[in-house]
Motif scaffolding. Structure first.
Motif, short mmCIF file in Angstrom:
data_model
loop_
_atom_site.label_atom_id
_atom_site.label_comp_id
_atom_site.label_asym_id
_atom_site.label_seq_id
_atom_site.Cartn_x
_atom_site.Cartn_y
_atom_site.Cartn_z
N GLU A 30 76.67 80.99 8.65
CA GLU A 30 77.15 80.16 7.55
C GLU A 30 75.58 79.03 8.40
O GLU A 30 75.83 77.91 7.37
CB GLU A 30 78.23 79.59 8.43
CG GLU A 30 79.14 78.26 8.23
CD GLU A 30 79.07 77.97 6.34
OE1 GLU A 30 78.85 76.61 6.03
OE2 GLU A 30 79.01 78.74 5.28
N ARG A 31 74.99 78.99 9.44
CA ARG A 31 73.66 78.17 10.10
C ARG A 31 72.81 78.26 8.88
O ARG A 31 72.00 77.00 8.70
CB ARG A 31 73.67 78.73 11.52
CG ARG A 31 74.60 77.86 12.50
CD ARG A 31 74.21 77.63 13.96
NE ARG A 31 74.00 79.08 14.26
CZ ARG A 31 75.15 79.66 14.56
NH1 ARG A 31 76.31 79.07 14.87
NH2 ARG A 31 74.68 81.08 15.89
N LEU A 34 73.20 76.52 5.66
CA LEU A 34 73.52 75.19 5.53
C LEU A 34 72.35 74.31 5.62
O LEU A 34 71.63 73.16 5.54
CB LEU A 34 74.12 74.94 7.30
CG LEU A 34 76.05 74.31 7.20
CD1 LEU A 34 76.40 73.86 8.35
CD2 LEU A 34 76.07 72.82 6.01
N LYS A 35 70.84 75.56 6.51
CA LYS A 35 69.83 75.31 6.60
C LYS A 35 68.99 74.77 5.82
O LYS A 35 67.73 74.60 5.17
CB LYS A 35 69.04 75.58 7.80
CG LYS A 35 68.79 76.06 8.87
CD LYS A 35 68.59 77.09 10.04
CE LYS A 35 68.65 76.45 11.39
NZ LYS A 35 67.45 76.82 11.74
N ASP A 74 69.29 63.70 15.45
CA ASP A 74 70.42 65.65 14.22
C ASP A 74 70.38 64.57 12.59
O ASP A 74 69.96 65.14 12.07
CB ASP A 74 71.58 66.21 14.55
CG ASP A 74 71.34 67.27 15.38
OD1 ASP A 74 70.01 67.88 16.09
OD2 ASP A 74 72.29 68.15 15.74
N PRO A 80 71.95 68.91 6.54
CA PRO A 80 73.84 68.88 7.20
C PRO A 80 73.26 68.89 8.89
O PRO A 80 72.68 70.33 9.58
CB PRO A 80 74.32 69.78 6.94
CG PRO A 80 73.73 70.19 5.17
CD PRO A 80 72.44 69.98 6.10
N MET A 81 73.48 68.02 9.84
CA MET A 81 73.74 68.49 11.16
C MET A 81 75.86 69.24 11.03
O MET A 81 76.67 69.01 10.66
CB MET A 81 74.58 66.80 12.12
CG MET A 81 75.27 67.13 13.49
SD MET A 81 74.83 65.70 14.00
CE MET A 81 75.93 64.30 13.39
N ASN A 82 75.46 69.89 12.49
CA ASN A 82 76.97 70.74 12.56
C ASN A 82 77.65 71.32 13.97
O ASN A 82 76.13 71.82 14.74
CB ASN A 82 76.65 72.39 11.99
CG ASN A 82 77.48 73.09 11.80
OD1 ASN A 82 79.13 72.77 12.40
ND2 ASN A 82 78.12 74.22 12.13
N ARG A 83 78.03 69.67 14.17
CA ARG A 83 77.84 70.28 16.15
C ARG A 83 79.76 69.56 16.49
O ARG A 83 80.74 69.51 15.33
CB ARG A 83 77.73 68.34 16.17
CG ARG A 83 76.29 68.88 16.53
CD ARG A 83 75.18 67.37 17.54
NE ARG A 83 74.44 67.64 17.37
CZ ARG A 83 73.29 68.15 18.73
NH1 ARG A 83 74.32 68.39 20.17
NH2 ARG A 83 72.46 68.20 19.24
#
Length: 175
Positions: A30-31, A34-35, A74, A80-83
């Protein structure tokens, strides 16, 4: 079919390991996905951030400062940021979110903040209205029982009502 307790314990550890491995592999996939996605790059406006910090009726902790800085850095990236921001009740997660939402709004985007309950959504709405008052930001509230939203709303706070099919929110830069 384990023959004894020791074999059963080894099998249980193996199943646990396998489950965690699959969860980690899915998260990694998933990461990577998203990149590949695009997101608005929101430039870091240090003057706005400084004004925001000075306007607060309290001093930020080092952890809050660090979290705000990392999130805003970020937001500069075109993906997209994913935090996940974690902290105890009262640790300042809302003020961190407010800083990020303010920067998104000042860059011409809108922001949405999803809360798990109506009580928490109202609380966030009230807090954001108070701490963002000096910045003339239009804040709205949308829950199952309450709707304080206008065309000018820049930050929308709400419950799962935010993600209903009939809710349209153009130019969203931060969630």
């Amino acid at each position: 079919f384990p023959g004894n307790r020791e074999e059963a314990a080894r099998a249980e550890r193996r199943f646990s390991f396998e489950e965690l491995l699959f969860l980690q592999l899915r998260a990694l996939r998933e990461r990577l996905r998203l990149k590949q996605e695009k997101a608005p790059a929101i430039p870091l406006d240090l003057e706005t951030v400084r004004k925001f910090v000075r306007s607060l009726p309290f001093s930020l902790t080092n952890a809050q400062r660090r979290s705000i800085w990392e999130i805003l850095k970020d937001m500069e990236k075109p993906r997209p940021m994913n935090r996940l921001l974690e902290g105890d009740v009262g640790s300042g997660k809302t003020v961190v979110a407010a800083a990020a939402a303010l920067l998104a709004v000042k860059s011409g985007y809108r922001a949405a903040i999803l809360a798990p309950t109506e009580i928490l959504a109202r609380q966030h709405f009230s807090t954001l209205e108070r701490i963002l008052a000096p910045f003339d930001v239009k804040i709205g509230l949308l829950t199952g029982s309450e709707k304080k939203v206008g065309n000018e709303t820049q930050i929308l706070v709400g419950t799962h009502a935010l993600i209903q099919k009939n809710v349209k929110y153009d130019n969203l830069g931060l969630v």
